[in-house]
Design an enzyme around this catalytic site. Structure first.
Site, mmCIF file in Angstrom:
data_model
loop_
_atom_site.group_PDB
_atom_site.id
_atom_site.type_symbol
_atom_site.label_atom_id
_atom_site.label_comp_id
_atom_site.label_asym_id
_atom_site.label_seq_id
_atom_site.Cartn_x
_atom_site.Cartn_y
_atom_site.Cartn_z
ATOM 1 N N GLY A 20 0.818 -1.202 0.000
ATOM 2 C CA GLY A 20 0.000 0.000 0.000
ATOM 3 C C GLY A 20 0.849 1.246 0.000
ATOM 4 O O GLY A 20 2.020 1.207 0.374
ATOM 5 N N GLY A 22 0.796 5.051 1.511
ATOM 6 C CA GLY A 22 0.097 5.988 2.387
ATOM 7 C C GLY A 22 0.405 7.400 1.913
ATOM 8 O O GLY A 22 1.034 7.589 0.874
ATOM 9 N N VAL A 27 3.669 1.022 2.541
ATOM 10 C CA VAL A 27 3.464 -0.082 3.473
ATOM 11 C C VAL A 27 3.906 -1.373 2.788
ATOM 12 O O VAL A 27 3.551 -1.600 1.628
ATOM 13 C CB VAL A 27 1.983 -0.200 3.892
ATOM 14 C CG1 VAL A 27 1.812 -1.298 4.922
ATOM 15 C CG2 VAL A 27 1.481 1.129 4.461
ATOM 16 N N LYS A 42 5.503 0.097 7.851
ATOM 17 C CA LYS A 42 5.190 1.405 7.264
ATOM 18 C C LYS A 42 6.509 2.155 7.276
ATOM 19 O O LYS A 42 7.054 2.453 8.330
ATOM 20 C CB LYS A 42 4.145 2.123 8.119
ATOM 21 C CG LYS A 42 3.569 3.379 7.498
ATOM 22 C CD LYS A 42 2.324 3.797 8.287
ATOM 23 C CE LYS A 42 1.863 5.201 8.024
ATOM 24 N NZ LYS A 42 0.702 5.570 8.897
ATOM 25 N N ASP A 136 -9.744 10.812 11.941
ATOM 26 C CA ASP A 136 -9.640 10.525 10.500
ATOM 27 C C ASP A 136 -10.237 9.160 10.168
ATOM 28 O O ASP A 136 -9.621 8.351 9.475
ATOM 29 C CB ASP A 136 -8.164 10.586 10.066
ATOM 30 C CG ASP A 136 -8.045 10.728 8.547
ATOM 31 O OD1 ASP A 136 -6.927 10.580 8.019
ATOM 32 O OD2 ASP A 136 -9.087 10.955 7.888
#
Ligand SMILES: Clc1cnc2c(Nc3ccc(N4CCOCC4)cc3)nc(-c3cccnc3)cn12
Length: 275
Positions: A20, A22, A27, A42, A136
Site C-alpha cells: 500500500g 500511504g 506499506v 510502514k 480521521d
C-alpha cells in the site's frame, strides 16, 4: 512481546512486497526473520518528513497507537529508524483496507455494515475512554483482519481530547467528506467528530458514496454544514433512522457510542455477539 527496539534494523526483516501507499510512505508486507512472524512495515523516508510538524505527528502516532491493545485496533508493535528511514512495525491485516474492499464490491449488505459499525464503535469506546480522538475515520483507515474483523488504523491524526484546562481543538484535519460541521466551521470540537465520521461511513457503506459529496471544496463544506442527508429508498427504515440519528449537525445532539450500540439496526445484526 516488547522487543528491545533499539537493536532492530531493516535487515532483521525480509521485505516481501509493497502492499500500500500511504500519504507519507509505503506499506510493505515483511517477515521478521528471527521468528518468521509476518508484519506490515510502514516505511517513511526521512527527507520527505522535512518539516518537524510531520515528525511530531509521527511521534504522536507511535506514542498513541503503541499503547492501544484492542481486537479492533491495528497493533503497533514498535518502531525504529536508520539513516534514511523511520519504520513502524504494524500488525498485518489479511484483507487490506475497507476502501479497497468497497471498490471491489460496490455496496455491502446492511448486516455486514452494521457488524462493521459495531466493531468500530467498540474501538472508539476504547480510545475515547482514554480521551483519544481518532479524527480521521474513513474506509482507507479501516483494515480487515483474518477473520473479517475491522481494525482501526492510521492514528496519524489522533490527538488527546481537550479538557477544561487545555486550549480547545480547532485544527481542521481528516478527509473532506468525513469532516464534521463543527470542524468545517472551525468551532472547538471533541470526540463527537468521530461519531459524525461513523455516520458518514455508515452512509457510504450502504449507499456507495458519502452523503455530502460535491464538486469542489466549498460546495462540499456548504453541504456538510447546511444540507440534510438524502437517503435512497433501498436503505431499510431502521438503517435510515440510524443514519439520521448519528448525522446530527449539532455535536451534543449526536448519540453516545453506547446509544449507538443499543440502536435497533445495530442490535438486529449483532445479536449473537456478547451483550
Ligand atoms: Cl498497516 C497495514 C497492515 N496490513 C495492511 C494491508 N494489508 C493488505 C492485505 C491484503 C492485500 N491484498 C489482498 C489481495 O488482493 C491484493 C491486495 C493488500 C493489503 N494493507 C495496507 C494498505 C495501506 C494503504 C493502501 N492499501 C493497503 C496497510 N496495511
Amino acid at each position: 512481546q516488547r522487543t528491545i527496539l533499539s537493536t532492530l534494523s531493516m535487515n532483521d526483516f525480509e521485505i516481501v512486497r509493497q502492499i500500500g501507499k500511504g500519504k507519507y510512505g509505503h506499506v510493505y508486507l515483511a517477515i521478521y526473520k528471527a521468528s518468521g512472524y509476518i508484519v506490515a512495515l510502514k516505511i517513511l523516508l526521512k527527507q520527505e518528513l522535512q518539516h518537524e510538524k510531520l515528525l511530531k505527528q509521527l511521534k504522536r502516532e507511535v506514542e498513541i497507537q503503541g499503547n492501544l491493545d484492542h481486537p479492533n485496533i491495528l497493533k503497533l508493535y514498535g518502531s525504529f529508524q536508520d539513516d534514511n528511514h523511520i519504520v513502524m512495525i504494524l500488525e498485518f491485516a489479511q484483507y487490506g483496507t475497507l476502501y479497497d474492499f468497497l471498490k471491489r464490491s460496490q455496496r455491502i449488505t446492511e448486516g455486514r455494515s452494521a457488524r462493521y459499525i459495531a466493531q468500530i464503535v467498540r474501538a472508539l469506546q476504547f480510545i475515547h475512554q482514554k480521551h483519544i480522538i481518532h479524527r480521521d475515520i474513513k474506509p482507507e483507515n479501516l483494515l480487515v483482519g483474518r477473520n473479517g474483523e475491522i481494525k482501526l488504523a492510521d492514528f496519524g491524526w489522533a490527538t488527546y481530547a481537550p479538557d477544561l484546562s487545555s486550549t480547545p481543538l480547532t485544527t481542521v484535519c481528516g478527509t473532506l467528506d468525513y469532516l464534521a460541521p463543527e470542524m468545517v466551521r472551525r468551532l472547538p470540537y471533541n470526540e463527537n467528530v468521530d461519531v459524525w465520521a461513523l455516520g458518514i461511513l455508515c452512509y457510504e457503506l450502504l449507499v456507495g458514496v458519502p452523503p455530502f459529496e460535491a464538486i469542489g471544496f466549498h460546495e462540499t463544506c456548504r453541504r456538510i454544514v447546511c444540507d440534510n442527508v438524502n437517503i435512497p429508498d433501498h436503505v431499510s427504515s431502521e438503517a435510515r433512522n440510524f443514519i439520521l440519528m448519528v448525522l446530527q449537525k449539532i455535536p451534543f445532539c449526536r448519540p453516545s457510542l453506547e446509544d449507538i450500540l443499543n440502536h435497533p439496526w445495530i442490535r438486529m445484526h449483532n445479536s449473537m455477539t456478547t451483550p
